[in-house]
Write a protein that holds these residues in place. Structure first.
Motif, PDB file in Angstrom:
ATOM      1  N   PHE A 113       0.662  -1.057   0.244  1.00  0.00           N
ATOM      2  CA  PHE A 113       0.043  -0.004   0.097  1.00  0.00           C
ATOM      3  C   PHE A 113       0.839   1.287   0.060  1.00  0.00           C
ATOM      4  CE2 PHE A 113      -2.892  -2.905   2.172  1.00  0.00           C
ATOM      5  CZ  PHE A 113      -3.938  -2.937   1.377  1.00  0.00           C
ATOM      6  N   GLN A 114       0.026   2.398  -0.565  1.00  0.00           N
ATOM      7  CA  GLN A 114       1.168   3.559  -0.574  1.00  0.00           C
ATOM      8  C   GLN A 114       1.032   4.357   0.768  1.00  0.00           C
ATOM      9  OE1 GLN A 114      -0.260   5.997  -3.868  1.00  0.00           O
ATOM     10  NE2 GLN A 114       0.725   4.706  -5.317  1.00  0.00           N
ATOM     11  N   LYS A 115      -0.126   4.188   1.417  1.00  0.00           N
ATOM     12  CA  LYS A 115      -0.457   4.983   2.745  1.00  0.00           C
ATOM     13  C   LYS A 115      -0.599   4.434   3.790  1.00  0.00           C
ATOM     14  CE  LYS A 115      -2.428   8.972   0.056  1.00  0.00           C
ATOM     15  NZ  LYS A 115      -3.483   9.787  -0.060  1.00  0.00           N
ATOM     16  N   ARG A 116      -0.161   2.968   3.826  1.00  0.00           N
ATOM     17  CA  ARG A 116      -0.347   2.327   5.106  1.00  0.00           C
ATOM     18  C   ARG A 116       0.509   1.144   4.937  1.00  0.00           C
ATOM     19  NH1 ARG A 116      -5.760  -1.509   5.623  1.00  0.00           N
ATOM     20  NH2 ARG A 116      -6.445  -1.271   3.309  1.00  0.00           N
ATOM     21  N   PRO A 117       0.761   0.302   5.880  1.00  0.00           N
ATOM     22  CA  PRO A 117       1.923  -0.864   5.888  1.00  0.00           C
ATOM     23  C   PRO A 117       1.054  -2.011   5.480  1.00  0.00           C
ATOM     24  CG  PRO A 117       1.107  -0.384   8.156  1.00  0.00           C
ATOM     25  CD  PRO A 117       0.779   0.859   7.474  1.00  0.00           C
ATOM     26  N   GLY A 118       1.884  -3.054   4.712  1.00  0.00           N
ATOM     27  CA  GLY A 118       1.766  -4.169   4.217  1.00  0.00           C
ATOM     28  C   GLY A 118       0.700  -4.026   2.864  1.00  0.00           C
ATOM     29  N   ASN A 119       0.211  -5.106   2.532  1.00  0.00           N
ATOM     30  CA  ASN A 119      -0.595  -5.129   0.963  1.00  0.00           C
ATOM     31  C   ASN A 119      -2.049  -5.496   1.163  1.00  0.00           C
ATOM     32  OD1 ASN A 119      -0.186  -7.980   0.964  1.00  0.00           O
ATOM     33  ND2 ASN A 119       2.070  -7.802   0.509  1.00  0.00           N
ATOM     34  N   ARG A 120      -2.469  -5.877  -0.142  1.00  0.00           N
ATOM     35  CA  ARG A 120      -3.772  -6.211   0.228  1.00  0.00           C
ATOM     36  C   ARG A 120      -3.945  -7.809   0.915  1.00  0.00           C
ATOM     37  NH1 ARG A 120      -3.849  -2.585  -3.889  1.00  0.00           N
ATOM     38  NH2 ARG A 120      -5.765  -1.531  -4.257  1.00  0.00           N
ATOM     39  N   ARG A 121      -2.900  -8.587   0.327  1.00  0.00           N
ATOM     40  CA  ARG A 121      -3.229 -10.082   0.739  1.00  0.00           C
ATOM     41  C   ARG A 121      -2.907 -10.164   2.299  1.00  0.00           C
ATOM     42  NH1 ARG A 121      -0.797 -14.017  -2.987  1.00  0.00           N
ATOM     43  NH2 ARG A 121      -2.783 -13.800  -3.752  1.00  0.00           N
ATOM     44  N   GLU A 122      -1.902  -9.500   2.667  1.00  0.00           N
ATOM     45  CA  GLU A 122      -1.678  -9.278   4.242  1.00  0.00           C
ATOM     46  C   GLU A 122      -2.634  -8.687   4.904  1.00  0.00           C
ATOM     47  OE1 GLU A 122       1.919  -7.147   4.147  1.00  0.00           O
ATOM     48  OE2 GLU A 122       3.225  -9.051   3.705  1.00  0.00           O
ATOM     49  N   ALA A 123      -3.460  -7.741   4.405  1.00  0.00           N
ATOM     50  CA  ALA A 123      -4.630  -6.863   5.139  1.00  0.00           C
ATOM     51  C   ALA A 123      -5.526  -7.914   5.391  1.00  0.00           C
ATOM     52  CB  ALA A 123      -4.772  -5.791   4.488  1.00  0.00           C
ATOM     53  N   TYR A 124      -5.823  -8.997   4.057  1.00  0.00           N
ATOM     54  CA  TYR A 124      -6.924  -9.772   4.339  1.00  0.00           C
ATOM     55  C   TYR A 124      -6.721 -10.735   5.105  1.00  0.00           C
ATOM     56  CZ  TYR A 124      -9.762 -13.569   2.814  1.00  0.00           C
ATOM     57  OH  TYR A 124     -10.719 -14.804   2.635  1.00  0.00           O
ATOM     58  N   LEU A 125      -5.454 -11.510   5.231  1.00  0.00           N
ATOM     59  CA  LEU A 125      -5.250 -12.680   6.117  1.00  0.00           C
ATOM     60  C   LEU A 125      -5.197 -12.112   7.620  1.00  0.00           C
ATOM     61  CD1 LEU A 125      -2.205 -14.064   3.916  1.00  0.00           C
ATOM     62  CD2 LEU A 125      -4.705 -14.978   4.283  1.00  0.00           C
ATOM     63  N   SER A 126      -4.678 -10.882   7.749  1.00  0.00           N
ATOM     64  CA  SER A 126      -4.664 -10.655   9.142  1.00  0.00           C
ATOM     65  C   SER A 126      -5.996  -9.896   9.629  1.00  0.00           C
ATOM     66  CB  SER A 126      -3.469  -9.522   9.577  1.00  0.00           C
ATOM     67  OG  SER A 126      -3.658  -8.189   8.676  1.00  0.00           O
ATOM     68  N   GLU A 127      -6.693  -9.212   8.908  1.00  0.00           N
ATOM     69  CA  GLU A 127      -7.734  -8.467   9.264  1.00  0.00           C
ATOM     70  C   GLU A 127      -9.175  -9.012   9.029  1.00  0.00           C
ATOM     71  OE1 GLU A 127      -7.561  -4.532   7.987  1.00  0.00           O
ATOM     72  OE2 GLU A 127      -5.415  -4.118   8.912  1.00  0.00           O
ATOM     73  N   GLU A 128      -9.227  -9.745   8.053  1.00  0.00           N
ATOM     74  CA  GLU A 128     -10.507 -10.224   7.511  1.00  0.00           C
ATOM     75  C   GLU A 128     -10.752 -11.734   7.301  1.00  0.00           C
ATOM     76  OE1 GLU A 128     -13.661  -8.278   4.059  1.00  0.00           O
ATOM     77  OE2 GLU A 128     -11.544  -8.156   3.736  1.00  0.00           O
ATOM     78  N   LYS A 129      -9.904 -12.557   6.932  1.00  0.00           N
ATOM     79  CA  LYS A 129     -10.133 -13.994   6.716  1.00  0.00           C
ATOM     80  C   LYS A 129     -11.032 -14.664   7.592  1.00  0.00           C
ATOM     81  CE  LYS A 129      -7.984 -17.825   4.449  1.00  0.00           C
ATOM     82  NZ  LYS A 129      -8.873 -18.660   5.082  1.00  0.00           N
ATOM     83  N   GLU A 130     -10.480 -14.386   9.023  1.00  0.00           N
ATOM     84  CA  GLU A 130     -11.252 -15.150  10.136  1.00  0.00           C
ATOM     85  C   GLU A 130     -12.557 -14.654  10.156  1.00  0.00           C
ATOM     86  OE1 GLU A 130      -9.985 -13.780  14.127  1.00  0.00           O
ATOM     87  OE2 GLU A 130      -8.949 -12.363  13.323  1.00  0.00           O
TER      88      GLU A 130
END
Length: 515
Positions: A295-312
Motif C-alpha cells: 500500500f502507498q499510505k499504510r503498511p502491508g499489502n492487500r493479501r496481508e490485510a486480508y489474512l490479518s484482518e478479514e479472513k477469520e
C-alpha cells in the motif's frame, strides 16, 4: 503554536528536514519529533480542512497527559482495530474501557467524550477509511468496462475477453478473471472461483443491476434471477443489489475496476494473445502482483490485510463447490420432449401443453412443474439425433412399442403359423435394419387381434401365393374382403409393358398414329 499542518504538507512534498525547519521557523528537534509521532500514529498529509493545528497539537504533544489529567487516555488504535470485528460497538468498548480504568484506579471519560475523542483521532489519522466496512461483511462484484483482445492463430479473427472483478471492501483484496462472454454461466462460475480464491464467503453480496443477476430492483421490490438466488442460498450469503444509478453503493469494486483496468488491461496493452487460456494466465499473474504490491499510505499489502484482518470473519466454504445452474422456461410439445438448446429430453406425457421450468447444469437437466421436480436426465455434452426418453414418461401404447424386438415378433408369428412366420421374417429382413420392419410387424399383430389367428394365417398364405414381396396393405385388403385379389394371367399389353413411354413405332410417319 507549532504549525503541524505545514510540517506534514512540506514533508509529503519531499522537502528536507532542514528546509522544513527554515520554512516553519521551528527547531530541528521539534520538526523531527512531530514527524516521528505523526508516523507512529498514522497521521499523514493530506488532511481534512477541519483538522486544525490545535487538534494535531492535542494528539501529537499529549498536553492532557502532561498536565496530569485525571482521565485515562484511551488506546485509540486498539479501539479502531476492535471496532472492525463483528458485533463490536463503541458503546461496548467504552464499557470495557471504564472497567479497566476502575481496576487500575483511574478516572474514565464519559461516553460522549470517549466517542468524540475517538472520532477526532479517527478523522485525523484517516482511520475511518478502514472501518466503514466490517471484515467479512460484503463482497462487491462487477464487470470491467474495458476488454482484452485475443486472436485466432489460424484465421486471425479477433475476439474479446471480459474481466470479472470481485472486491472485499475491508481489506481491498480483489479477484479478477478473464471470460469469453458476460453471460449467466460465466457470471455464476466467476462467483464460485472468487469464493475459492478468497477461501471464504462474505455475509453480503453486492452486485450491479445487470440482467444476469437481477430481474428488477425498484424502490419497493427486488427480484433476483433464479440462478443467482440459488447460488446465494447455496453459499449462505444474501444478495443486496446496489441502488439504480448509485455507484457509491459499491464504491470499492468501482475503484477496483478502474485499478484492474490500469494495472491489468493497460499494463498488457502491448501483448498479443492467441487464445483465451493465454489471457486467463496473464490476468492471473497480474492479479498476484496487484494483491502483493505494498500500500502507498499504510503498511502491508492487500493479501496481508486480508489474512490479518478479514479472513477469520469470512463464512466457511461448502465442502463441494456450487455447480452453476441456468433456469429457462419451455412448453411441452406433443412429443413430450423439451430441449436444452442442443439435445431433447422427455418429460411425463401428461404435461403436454404445459409450461415447465428447466434447470440446466453442466451434468444434469432437471424439469420442474409448479415448483416440483417431475423429471431429471444426465445432460449430454455432444449433439445426438435421438432424444433421451425414459419409458415411464411415455403413454402405455408407446411403451409397448418400445418393448418390441425381432425375437418377440418371430415368436409371435410362429404361434400364428408358417405363412405368418415367413411374412414377419421378410418384414424384418427387407430393410437395412430390423427396426425398419417393426411398424409392419406391429400392424400385423393388430390385425391378428382384430381378425383372429386363423384368418390372419390364411391372409398371409394368400399374400405369399400372389407375390414374393409381402405387403401389409395387401394383407389388409385380403382380410377386409375375405378373399385374395385376382392374379393377372394375361401377358401385358404394349401400354402396360412400357407404361406412359411411347415406342418408336408411335412416331413413325404413316404408322399407327395416323391409322
Amino acid at each position: 503554536m507549532i504549525n503541524y499542518r505545514e510540517i506534514l504538507r512540506l514533508h509529503s512534498l519531499g522537502y528536507s528536514q532542514r528546509r522544513i525547519e527554515s520554512s516553519v521557523r521551528s527547531s530541528h528537534q521539534t520538526v523531527k519529533s512531530v514527524l516521528e509521532k505523526a508516523k507512529a500514529q498514522g497521521i499523514s498529509w493530506p488532511l481534512e480542512d477541519d483538522v486544525t493545528n490545535a487538534m494535531l497539537d492535542e494528539l501529537l504533544s499529549g498536553k492532557e497527559q502532561k498536565g496530569n489529567s485525571p482521565y485515562a487516555e484511551p488506546d485509540f488504535a486498539y479501539i479502531h482495530k476492535e471496532l472492525s470485528k463483528k458485533g463490536v460497538t463503541l458503546t461496548l468498548l467504552w464499557q470495557e474501557y471504564c472497567d479497566n480504568c476502575r481496576a487500575n484506579g483511574q478516572q474514565p471519560y464519559m461516553s460522549t467524550q470517549f466517542g468524540d475523542k475517538y472520532r477526532r483521532w479517527a478523522r485525523v489519522t484517516k482511520a475511518t477509511m478502514r472501518i466503514t466496512h466490517k471484515p467479512g461483511d460484503a463482497m462487491q462484484v462487477d464487470w470491467a468496462g474495458e476488454t482484452i483482445p485475443y486472436y485466432d492463430a489460424a484465421t486471425g479473427d479477433e475476439y474479446k475477453a471480459y474481466l470479472f472483478v470481485a472486491a472485499l471492501p475491508c481489506s481491498c483484496y480483489i479477484y479478477v478473471e478473464a471470460c469469453s462472454d458476460m453471460k449467466q454461466e460465466n457470471w455464476l462460475l466467476c462467483h464460485v472461483h472468487a469464493y475459492e480464491y478468497f477461501g471464504g464467503v462474505a455475509r453480503l453480496l453486492i452486485p450491479d443491476n445487470l440482467k444476469t443477476g437481477v430481474i428488477s430492483n425498484t424502490r419497493y421490490e427486488t427480484r433476483l434471477n433464479e440462478s443467482y438466488r440459488e447460488l446465494a442460498e447455496y453459499y449462505g450469503t444474501a444478495i443486496v443489489p446496489a441502488r439504480v444509478r448509485k455507484p457509491q453503493d459499491k464504491s470499492i469494486v468501482e475503484k477496483s475496476v478502474g485499478f484492474s483496468t490500469t494495472w491489468i488491461t493497460a499494463a498488457m496493452r502491448e501483448r498479443k494473445f492467441f487464445s483465451l487460456a493465454e489471457v486467463k494466465e496473464a490476468v492471473a499473474e497480474r492479479l498476484e502482483i496487484i494483491n502483493t504490491t505494498p500500500f502507498q499510505k499504510r503498511p502491508g499489502n492487500r493479501r496481508e490485510a486480508y489474512l490479518s484482518e478479514e479472513k477469520e470473519f469470512m463464512l466457511p466454504l461448502p465442502s463441494v463447490p456450487y455447480e452453476p445452474a441456468v433456469w429457462k422456461q419451455a412448453t411441452v410439445r406433443n412429443d413430450y420432449l423439451i430441449s436444452d438448446g442442443q439435445n431433447k429430453y422427455s418429460v411425463p406425457y401428461d404435461l403436454i401443453g404445459e409450461q415447465v421450468q428447466l434447470r440446466l447444469t453442466k451434468n444434469t437437466v432437471e424439469i420442474f412443474f409448479k415448483g416440483e421436480r417431475v423429471a431429471s436426465h444426465h445432460r449430454l455434452t455432444v449433439f445426438q439425433t435421438q432424444p433421451v426418453v425414459k419409458p415411464e414418461h411415455m403413454p402405455e401404447k408407446h411403451r409397448r412399442y418400445l418393448r418390441y424386438n425381432a425375437d418377440d415378433f418371430r415368436l409371435w408369428a410362429k404361434n400364428i403359423g408358417n405363412s405368418a412366420e415367413r411374412v414377419v421374417d421378410y418384414f424384418l429382413k427387407s430393410g437395412s435394419s430390423q427396426e425398419q420392419g417393426y411398424k409392419s410387424c406391429v400392424a400385423l399383430m393388430k390385425y391378428g387381434e382384430k381378425y383372429g389367428k386363423e384368418k390372419l394365417e390364411r391372409a398371409c398364405e394368400g399374400m405369399l401365393e400372389i407375390s414374393t414381396v409381402p405387403s401389409i396393405r395387401t394383407i389388409a385388403i385380403i382380410l377386409k374382403n375375405g378373399k385374395e385379389p385376382e392374379r393377372k394371367t394375361s401377358s401385358p399389353t404394349n401400354s402396360e409393358k412400357y407404361g406412359i413411354t411411347r415406342g418408336a413405332a408411335y412416331f413413325k410417319k404413316g404408322g399407327e398414329r395416323n391409322a
